[in-house]
Design a protein around this motif. Sequence first.
Motif, PDB file in Angstrom:
ATOM      1  N   GLU A 145      66.762  36.796  85.268  1.00  0.00           N
ATOM      2  CA  GLU A 145      66.894  38.142  85.816  1.00  0.00           C
ATOM      3  C   GLU A 145      65.591  38.525  86.528  1.00  0.00           C
TER       4      GLU A 145
ATOM      5  N   VAL B 257      69.406  44.523  71.603  1.00  0.00           N
ATOM      6  CA  VAL B 257      69.636  44.667  73.041  1.00  0.00           C
ATOM      7  C   VAL B 257      70.815  43.816  73.478  1.00  0.00           C
ATOM      8  N   GLN B 258      70.851  42.554  73.030  1.00  0.00           N
ATOM      9  CA  GLN B 258      71.942  41.664  73.435  1.00  0.00           C
ATOM     10  C   GLN B 258      73.279  42.115  72.863  1.00  0.00           C
TER      11      GLN B 258
ATOM     12  N   GLN C 111      70.227  49.028  86.930  1.00  0.00           N
ATOM     13  CA  GLN C 111      69.718  48.026  85.988  1.00  0.00           C
ATOM     14  C   GLN C 111      70.829  47.506  85.092  1.00  0.00           C
ATOM     15  N   GLN C 112      71.673  48.422  84.592  1.00  0.00           N
ATOM     16  CA  GLN C 112      72.784  48.012  83.736  1.00  0.00           C
ATOM     17  C   GLN C 112      73.784  47.141  84.491  1.00  0.00           C
TER      18      GLN C 112
ATOM     19  N   ARG D  29      74.418  44.865  75.103  1.00  0.00           N
ATOM     20  CA  ARG D  29      74.876  44.354  76.392  1.00  0.00           C
ATOM     21  C   ARG D  29      76.232  43.668  76.262  1.00  0.00           C
TER      22      ARG D  29
ATOM     23  N   ASP E 121      75.186  38.864  82.409  1.00  0.00           N
ATOM     24  CA  ASP E 121      75.893  38.517  81.176  1.00  0.00           C
ATOM     25  C   ASP E 121      77.257  37.894  81.468  1.00  0.00           C
TER      26      ASP E 121
ATOM     27  N   ARG F 189      78.784  46.376  76.101  1.00  0.00           N
ATOM     28  CA  ARG F 189      78.995  46.950  77.437  1.00  0.00           C
ATOM     29  C   ARG F 189      79.836  46.019  78.302  1.00  0.00           C
ATOM     30  N   LEU F 190      79.597  44.716  78.182  1.00  0.00           N
ATOM     31  CA  LEU F 190      80.368  43.741  78.952  1.00  0.00           C
ATOM     32  C   LEU F 190      81.844  43.811  78.578  1.00  0.00           C
TER      33      LEU F 190
ATOM     34  N   GLN G   1      72.375  43.662  84.737  1.00  0.00           N
ATOM     35  CA  GLN G   1      72.485  43.015  83.434  1.00  0.00           C
ATOM     36  C   GLN G   1      73.923  42.595  83.145  1.00  0.00           C
ATOM     37  N   LEU G   2      74.866  43.450  83.548  1.00  0.00           N
ATOM     38  CA  LEU G   2      76.274  43.143  83.344  1.00  0.00           C
ATOM     39  C   LEU G   2      76.674  41.883  84.116  1.00  0.00           C
TER      40      LEU G   2
END
Length: 204
Positions: free
Chosen positions: A114, A72-73, A95-96, A76, A103, A79-80, A99-100
Amino acid sequence: MSRSQTMLDDVFEAGVANPRLTAVFTLCMATSACVLHWLWKPFGSMATPIAVFLLWLLTAAGVLGVVKGYFVQAGRLKRLQAQVEVEHLKELTWQQFEQLVADAYRAKGYRVEERGGRNDGGIDLLMRSPTGELVAVQCKRWKEWQVGAPRIREFAGAMAQERISAGIFVISGKFSQPARDAASNTQVQLVDGSDLLELIQSSR
């Protein structure tokens, strides 16, 4: 749901949220299970087998959680690093997006809790800055319209209710001028889509 099932679920979710800490916990559980299994034999009592079995279940849940947590990390982090345009931010789910933002601030040295969801009380993230300051964060991922003054006042009210003096309102788009005027009278810092991309780039 049984108490043991709840414990297993909690350990698994902890592994997803914090793989490193849960890996240490899992190692302790495995060590304890071995010690009980090989050294502690309380006069034929069933307490030892049951305790060992529970410890091994917790260990298994921790291992699965840690493995999933690292995947998962890694996703993420990928994605970051992929965010280079404001339009990319608008393609994320809410949600994303939360999370962004979490992060991005973690990469700047913040400790982030969170809290996002329907019952978050108007605060999506609760952060502790590198200097120790407690900071509340509200995240809004909207594709089209601007964020106005009422949202800023609502967030300031949520901060006051939890007695948090510093806040950051992060969005994927832009703030209206009334929103900026409202924020100027509070301790709320505004971060729009362009500002967020700059934050992400500076954290790489």
